[in-house]
Motif scaffolding. Structure first.
Motif, short mmCIF file in Angstrom:
data_model
loop_
_atom_site.label_atom_id
_atom_site.label_comp_id
_atom_site.label_asym_id
_atom_site.label_seq_id
_atom_site.Cartn_x
_atom_site.Cartn_y
_atom_site.Cartn_z
N LEU A 175 -0.60 9.56 5.34
CA LEU A 175 0.62 9.19 6.06
C LEU A 175 1.62 8.52 5.14
O LEU A 175 2.81 8.74 5.25
CB LEU A 175 0.28 8.24 7.21
N THR A 176 1.14 7.68 4.23
CA THR A 176 2.04 6.96 3.35
C THR A 176 1.31 6.52 2.09
O THR A 176 0.13 6.20 2.14
CB THR A 176 2.65 5.72 4.05
N ASP A 177 2.03 6.48 0.99
CA ASP A 177 1.44 5.94 -0.23
C ASP A 177 2.21 4.69 -0.67
O ASP A 177 2.01 4.17 -1.75
CB ASP A 177 1.39 6.98 -1.35
N ASP A 178 3.08 4.18 0.21
CA ASP A 178 3.89 3.01 -0.09
C ASP A 178 3.24 1.70 0.34
O ASP A 178 3.78 0.63 0.11
CB ASP A 178 5.25 3.11 0.59
N LEU A 179 2.06 1.77 0.99
CA LEU A 179 1.41 0.58 1.52
C LEU A 179 0.03 0.40 0.90
O LEU A 179 -0.65 1.37 0.62
CB LEU A 179 1.27 0.68 3.04
N VAL A 180 -0.35 -0.84 0.72
CA VAL A 180 -1.67 -1.18 0.23
C VAL A 180 -2.47 -1.72 1.42
O VAL A 180 -2.02 -2.65 2.10
CB VAL A 180 -1.60 -2.23 -0.89
N ILE A 181 -3.65 -1.15 1.66
CA ILE A 181 -4.49 -1.57 2.78
C ILE A 181 -5.20 -2.87 2.41
O ILE A 181 -5.83 -2.98 1.35
CB ILE A 181 -5.51 -0.47 3.14
#
Length: 155
Positions: A128-134
């Motif tokens: 969905l996104t690669d801009d967020l860090v889990i």
């Protein structure tokens, strides 16, 4: 790449309808969380719930937007003991806590199959996104997902 991610996000949007109802069978107020397509008709979904459960009186319902990565093909097969299993499958709503590059915090509700592990959730979320860090993943609520079609004869 961004367009394909936006398309993927749109395809995975769903609704979680939390329904409180009185059950004549158990003489008690119950709450169930239903997962349906984002374009589902709420009145039709509530009628479907009534049909699947029998003698109930719906008291209230609320709606939340969620992402759904649950695969219908991986739902447990409906048994012959409970009518309900022919209408709904068991899934779990997880909360995925994230942070972006600026330090802004987000949490997303993601519905997955009962046996979805953290790796499956992380992989699906990364699509969905690669801009967020889990930061964290935890179970939020047990849910029922509407089967694509009832497996009962005559329904």
């Amino acid at each position: 790449m961004l367009q394909s991610k936006e398309k993927n996000i749109e395809q995975q949007k769903a609704l979680m309808i939390s329904v409180r109802f009185f059950s004549n069978k158990v003489n008690s107020i119950l709450e169930r969380n239903l997962i349906v397509d984002q374009k589902a008709d709420i009145a039709e979904t509530l009628a479907y719930l009534e049909d699947s459960l029998g003698e109930i009186n719906i008291l209230t319902h609320t709606i939340q937007h969620v992402f759904c990565i649950a695969e219908h093909a991986r739902l447990d097969q409906a048994g012959c003991h409970h009518r309900l299993e022919h209408f709904w499958g068991d899934v779990i709503c997880y909360v995925i806590e994230c942070v972006d590059k600026s330090g802004n915090y987000y949490d997303f509700k993601v519905v997955g199959n009962v046996d979805a592990g953290d790796k499956k959730l992380i992989d699906a979320f990364s699509e969905l996104t690669d801009d967020l860090v889990i930061l964290n993943i935890y179970e939020y609520k047990d849910c029922w997902i509407k089967r694509e079609r009832s497996t009962l004869k005559g329904t």
